[in-house]
Design an enzyme around this catalytic site. Structure first.
Site, PDB file in Angstrom:
ATOM      1  N   ASP A  79     -37.083 170.731 139.798  1.00 37.55           N
ATOM      2  CA  ASP A  79     -37.785 170.968 141.056  1.00 37.55           C
ATOM      3  C   ASP A  79     -37.696 169.663 141.850  1.00 37.55           C
ATOM      4  O   ASP A  79     -38.205 168.625 141.406  1.00 37.55           O
ATOM      5  CB  ASP A  79     -39.240 171.335 140.760  1.00 37.55           C
ATOM      6  CG  ASP A  79     -40.073 171.568 142.005  1.00 37.55           C
ATOM      7  OD1 ASP A  79     -39.629 171.192 143.111  1.00 37.55           O
ATOM      8  OD2 ASP A  79     -41.196 172.098 141.869  1.00 37.55           O
ATOM      9  N   VAL A  80     -37.036 169.697 143.016  1.00 38.27           N
ATOM     10  CA  VAL A  80     -36.793 168.451 143.752  1.00 38.27           C
ATOM     11  C   VAL A  80     -38.058 167.894 144.403  1.00 38.27           C
ATOM     12  O   VAL A  80     -38.003 166.819 145.019  1.00 38.27           O
ATOM     13  CB  VAL A  80     -35.682 168.622 144.804  1.00 38.27           C
ATOM     14  CG1 VAL A  80     -34.363 168.987 144.135  1.00 38.27           C
ATOM     15  CG2 VAL A  80     -36.065 169.654 145.873  1.00 38.27           C
ATOM     16  N   TYR A 171     -37.908 174.988 159.295  1.00 37.89           N
ATOM     17  CA  TYR A 171     -36.579 174.843 158.701  1.00 37.89           C
ATOM     18  C   TYR A 171     -35.672 173.996 159.597  1.00 37.89           C
ATOM     19  O   TYR A 171     -34.917 173.137 159.113  1.00 37.89           O
ATOM     20  CB  TYR A 171     -35.977 176.225 158.478  1.00 37.89           C
ATOM     21  CG  TYR A 171     -34.694 176.244 157.690  1.00 37.89           C
ATOM     22  CD1 TYR A 171     -34.673 175.878 156.347  1.00 37.89           C
ATOM     23  CD2 TYR A 171     -33.502 176.668 158.274  1.00 37.89           C
ATOM     24  CE1 TYR A 171     -33.499 175.923 155.600  1.00 37.89           C
ATOM     25  CE2 TYR A 171     -32.328 176.720 157.539  1.00 37.89           C
ATOM     26  CZ  TYR A 171     -32.332 176.346 156.212  1.00 37.89           C
ATOM     27  OH  TYR A 171     -31.162 176.393 155.498  1.00 37.89           O
ATOM     28  N   LYS A 175     -33.933 170.520 158.471  1.00 35.87           N
ATOM     29  CA  LYS A 175     -32.481 170.336 158.441  1.00 35.87           C
ATOM     30  C   LYS A 175     -32.023 169.258 159.416  1.00 35.87           C
ATOM     31  O   LYS A 175     -31.069 168.520 159.139  1.00 35.87           O
ATOM     32  CB  LYS A 175     -31.775 171.665 158.723  1.00 35.87           C
ATOM     33  CG  LYS A 175     -31.896 172.672 157.584  1.00 35.87           C
ATOM     34  CD  LYS A 175     -31.306 172.132 156.279  1.00 35.87           C
ATOM     35  CE  LYS A 175     -31.207 173.209 155.210  1.00 35.87           C
ATOM     36  NZ  LYS A 175     -30.617 172.706 153.943  1.00 35.87           N
ATOM     37  N   ALA A 204     -23.994 181.782 155.870  1.00 38.60           N
ATOM     38  CA  ALA A 204     -23.286 182.016 154.609  1.00 38.60           C
ATOM     39  C   ALA A 204     -23.980 183.154 153.875  1.00 38.60           C
ATOM     40  O   ALA A 204     -25.187 183.100 153.649  1.00 38.60           O
ATOM     41  CB  ALA A 204     -23.266 180.749 153.758  1.00 38.60           C
TER      42      ALA A 204
END
Length: 263
Positions: A79-80, A171, A175, A204
């Site tokens: 888990d980062v 988000y 980013k 993607a």
């Protein structure tokens, strides 16, 4: 071949021969798992994959191990948002030797209007996506410097960091932060011979995206792409492999758009 037709899947050319690679968020069927596969196909000596979902992680490890050999693949739950788990993942990776490539793919999104967005929703997306990337960049870079073994760091950003999209304030901010982090970290680490770059995908296609996005929105997003389709995860992975390889040896601090999206 029409523009919307998928190109042939590329064969490997040894771009990462003998390299040792670490990839976060690499379980399942998204960009991370596609990148792990492409790294091994390009000759990586060893790939360590991390993810929070233990079941999917083990399934990914087993699939890669069956194809490339168990000695070339390690999987570690990571888990980062937890610095000790990042350290444990890198400890496991270094059992195969010094880290050559660190690919920071972990991120978290969601769609919610800023009118309804809570502090908790905002903070979670930023903690995973930009602060998690920072933690991994810092941890990997420190080890590269200590070992006097300069490597390459590749981060996963998004075109949403450049372009507005409804319901994506958290988000987009995260980013855009990954992009800025990439540029600044590249300056800090250049004296140590460490390169830091990022990819910035537009759309993607993978199963998780289909779960969190309505069919109507997906069709709208596809219509914005010049090829009229989403990218396959391996098409993003190819650019990550390029940035990790010696073919991009003069590139650092760059954010490469992997997109056919037009304004």
């Amino acid at each position: 071949m029409t523009p919307s037709t998928l190109p042939d899947y590329p064969s490997g050319h040894g771009l990462l021969a003998s390299r040792r690679v670490v990839i976060t968020a690499a379980a399942g069927a998204g960009i991370g798992s596609a990148t792990a596969l492409r790294c091994l196909e390009e000759g990586a000596a060893h790939v360590t994959i991390g993810d929070t979902h233990e079941g999917r992680l083990e399934a990914s490890r087993a699939e890669l191990a069956e194809k490339f050999g168990a000695e070339r693949v390690t999987a570690v739950v990571c888990d980062v948002t937890r610095e000790e788990q990042i350290a444990a993942m890198l400890d496991a990776a270094e059992l195969a030797g010094p880290i050559d490539v660190m690919i920071n793919n972990a991120g978290l999104g969601g769609t919610v209007s800023i009118l309804e967005m809570t502090d908790e929703q905002w903070s979670l997306v930023l903690d995973v996506t930009v602060t998690g990337t920072f933690r991994c960049v810092r941890a990997a870079a420190r080890r590269m410097v200590e070992a006097q073994h300069p490597g390459v760091i590749v981060n996963n950003a998004s075109v949403i960091g450049w372009r507005a999209q409804e319901g994506q304030a958290h988000y987009a901010a995260a980013k855009a932060g990954v992009m800025a982090l990439t540029r600044s970290a590249a300056k800090d680490l250049a004296p140590h011979g460490i390169r830091v770059n990022a990819v910035s995908p537009s759309l993607a296609m993978h199963p998780f995206l289909e779960k969190v996005t309505t069919p109507e929105l997906l069709e709208e997003l596809k219509s914005r792409e010049a090829f009229g389709r989403a990218a396959e995860p391996w098409e993003i992975a190819n650019v990550m492999v390029f940035l990790a390889s010696d073919y991009s040896s003069y590139m650092t601090g760059e954010v490469v758009s992997v997109s056919s999206q037009h304004p």
